[in-house]
Design an enzyme around this catalytic site. Structure first.
Site, PDB file in Angstrom:
ATOM      1  N   GLU A  48       0.799  -1.226   0.000  1.00  0.00           N
ATOM      2  CA  GLU A  48       0.000   0.000   0.000  1.00  0.00           C
ATOM      3  C   GLU A  48       0.836   1.282   0.000  1.00  0.00           C
ATOM      4  O   GLU A  48       0.336   2.360   0.313  1.00  0.00           O
ATOM      5  CB  GLU A  48      -0.977   0.030   1.194  1.00  0.00           C
ATOM      6  CG  GLU A  48      -2.002  -1.081   1.153  1.00  0.00           C
ATOM      7  CD  GLU A  48      -3.051  -0.961   2.252  1.00  0.00           C
ATOM      8  OE1 GLU A  48      -3.557   0.149   2.468  1.00  0.00           O
ATOM      9  OE2 GLU A  48      -3.352  -1.985   2.882  1.00  0.00           O
ATOM     10  N   THR A  53       0.777   2.351  -8.307  1.00  0.00           N
ATOM     11  CA  THR A  53       0.343   3.636  -8.863  1.00  0.00           C
ATOM     12  C   THR A  53       1.447   4.239  -9.713  1.00  0.00           C
ATOM     13  O   THR A  53       1.179   4.876 -10.731  1.00  0.00           O
ATOM     14  CB  THR A  53      -0.052   4.607  -7.732  1.00  0.00           C
ATOM     15  OG1 THR A  53      -0.964   3.949  -6.850  1.00  0.00           O
ATOM     16  CG2 THR A  53      -0.713   5.854  -8.290  1.00  0.00           C
ATOM     17  N   ARG A 176      -7.116   0.566  -5.460  1.00  0.00           N
ATOM     18  CA  ARG A 176      -6.127  -0.286  -4.797  1.00  0.00           C
ATOM     19  C   ARG A 176      -6.427  -1.759  -5.074  1.00  0.00           C
ATOM     20  O   ARG A 176      -7.473  -2.282  -4.693  1.00  0.00           O
ATOM     21  CB  ARG A 176      -6.141   0.001  -3.296  1.00  0.00           C
ATOM     22  CG  ARG A 176      -5.477  -1.048  -2.413  1.00  0.00           C
ATOM     23  CD  ARG A 176      -3.985  -1.033  -2.529  1.00  0.00           C
ATOM     24  NE  ARG A 176      -3.388  -2.042  -1.644  1.00  0.00           N
ATOM     25  CZ  ARG A 176      -2.254  -2.658  -1.894  1.00  0.00           C
ATOM     26  NH1 ARG A 176      -1.585  -2.387  -2.984  1.00  0.00           N
ATOM     27  NH2 ARG A 176      -1.762  -3.539  -1.060  1.00  0.00           N
ATOM     28  N   ASP A 198       7.282  -4.413 -10.983  1.00  0.00           N
ATOM     29  CA  ASP A 198       6.570  -4.148  -9.732  1.00  0.00           C
ATOM     30  C   ASP A 198       6.337  -5.473  -9.031  1.00  0.00           C
ATOM     31  O   ASP A 198       5.818  -6.421  -9.630  1.00  0.00           O
ATOM     32  CB  ASP A 198       5.230  -3.456 -10.032  1.00  0.00           C
ATOM     33  CG  ASP A 198       4.404  -3.220  -8.767  1.00  0.00           C
ATOM     34  OD1 ASP A 198       5.007  -3.039  -7.697  1.00  0.00           O
ATOM     35  OD2 ASP A 198       3.165  -3.229  -8.864  1.00  0.00           O
ATOM     36  N   GLN A 202       3.675  -6.903   0.358  1.00  0.00           N
ATOM     37  CA  GLN A 202       3.334  -7.597   1.600  1.00  0.00           C
ATOM     38  C   GLN A 202       4.457  -8.569   1.979  1.00  0.00           C
ATOM     39  O   GLN A 202       5.189  -9.059   1.127  1.00  0.00           O
ATOM     40  CB  GLN A 202       2.017  -8.374   1.440  1.00  0.00           C
ATOM     41  CG  GLN A 202       0.783  -7.497   1.397  1.00  0.00           C
ATOM     42  CD  GLN A 202       0.581  -6.829   0.047  1.00  0.00           C
ATOM     43  OE1 GLN A 202       1.171  -7.255  -0.943  1.00  0.00           O
ATOM     44  NE2 GLN A 202      -0.235  -5.804  -0.003  1.00  0.00           N
TER      45      GLN A 202
END
Length: 351
Positions: A48, A53, A176, A198, A202
């Site tokens: 997050e 993005t 998201r 990317d 986590q």
């Protein structure tokens, strides 16, 4: 005789000049070949933080953007997320003991029966989100797990609930979807092919990172600045910003990146600016004694990262930005592109 000797001398000098030109051209051709090799950028950071993005913005600026089929997939995800966000908020008001208006209690009790965005569930979302109790819960989201962008979508619920809804670029940038595995974007910047990688942020996804470290030209590390008062989804005892700092130390000092330049993006500054006025940085750094204003706190956090990452073999560039702001990110990409070109010229011996 003298004239013949002079002609031979001129011919010899011309041949020497031609040989030198050939050598220069050959060297330039080899350098051009090096520059034409695919540039590999890896984006790292915790979950997050805004890594995905970053890729979306690159797609908008340097690729074909989001096709209709892709927007339709995002539309379903965004509409489903509205249901999820509202259920999280309703559970939160119960756990936090927050009261809502009497006329909204029936909406609150019946909402957990909804699984899809329908006329009924949309009406309930709009009604509940207008309640001050839900707004209070959102402001206290550091006490539970709720994505920051939930407000953006809940504010737009009526538009999102339309039958012909197709997400805007801004909707997609704010959407998201947790990254699992490895995603790659192939683009061309300044006539150079880039592969931007990317990987999921986590903890469960980080074991896959090592397989992507080879051949990296530049590391882009993304930090969610606004999460200094929040805990990890995976471990409620760990502060998110401290986790990001620790992960940065372990990653950037990996032998693969010892001499690789790095761009650190301190993301979500728009949220951070608002939050720092109310929530002290001591929520994260217990021994922080500077002024609790935006400039001082940013400087302190940057120094924390700089102390860990800087060495004599690389340069680290820092940018405070908002990954959902396309114009802001355009400036960041210009710096990233310049850094990569400089690296390539250094490799070729031109700098």
């Amino acid at each position: 005789m003298g004239n013949i000797s002079h002609k031979k001398k001129l011919k010899k000098e011309k041949l020497k000049e031609q040989t030198l030109n050939n050598m220069i051209n050959l060297r330039m051709e080899k350098q051009n070949e090096k520059l034409k090799k695919t540039i590999k950028i890896i984006t790292l950071g915790t979950g997050e933080s805004g890594k995905s993005t970053f890729l979306k913005q690159l797609s908008l600026l340097y690729s074909k953007g989001f096709e209709k089929s892709s927007r339709e997939v995002y539309a379903t995800t965004i509409q489903n997320n509205l249901i999820i966000y509202m259920k999280i908020l309703l559970r939160a008001i119960e756990e936090l003991g927050i009261k809502i208006r009497q006329e909204n209690t029936q909406y609150s009790k019946s909402f957990f029966s909804f699984d899809d965005l329908t006329t009924q569930s949309l009406k309930a979302i709009i009604q509940l989100w207008s309640d001050p109790g839900l707004k209070e819960a959102y402001e206290r989201r550091a006490e539970f797990q709720l994505p920051d962008m939930s407000q953006y979508f809940l504010d737009s619920a009526e538009r999102i609930g339309k039958n012909d809804y197709l997400p805007t670029d801004q909707d997609i940038l704010n959407c998201r979807i947790p990254t699992t595995g490895v995603n790659e974007l192939h683009i061309v910047v300044d006539d150079l092919p880039w592969t931007v990688v990317d990987v999921g942020g986590q903890r469960s996804e980080r074991r896959k990172w090592m397989h992507q470290f080879d051949g990296v030209s530049l590391v882009v590390y993304v930090v969610a600045l606004s999460e200094y008062d929040q805990q990890l989804f995976e471990d409620q005892t760990v502060n998110r910003l401290l986790e990001s700092l620790d992960l940065f130390a372990k990653t950037i000092n990996n032998g693969c990146f010892e001499n690789k330049n790095c761009v650190v993006l301190f993301n979500k500054v728009d949220i951070f600016k608002k939050k720092i006025r109310k929530v002290p940085l001591t929520k994260c750094f217990l021994h922080y004694t500077w002024e609790n204003d935006y400039q001082s706190t940013c400087k302190y956090i940057q120094e924390k990262f700089d102390k860990i990452g800087r060495n004599k073999k690389r340069v680290i560039f820092y940018h405070f930005t908002c990954a959902t702001d396309t114009e802001s990110m355009r400036g960041v990409f210009d710096v990233v592109s310049s850094t990569i070109l400089q690296n390539q010229l250094n490799v070729g011996g031109y700098l």
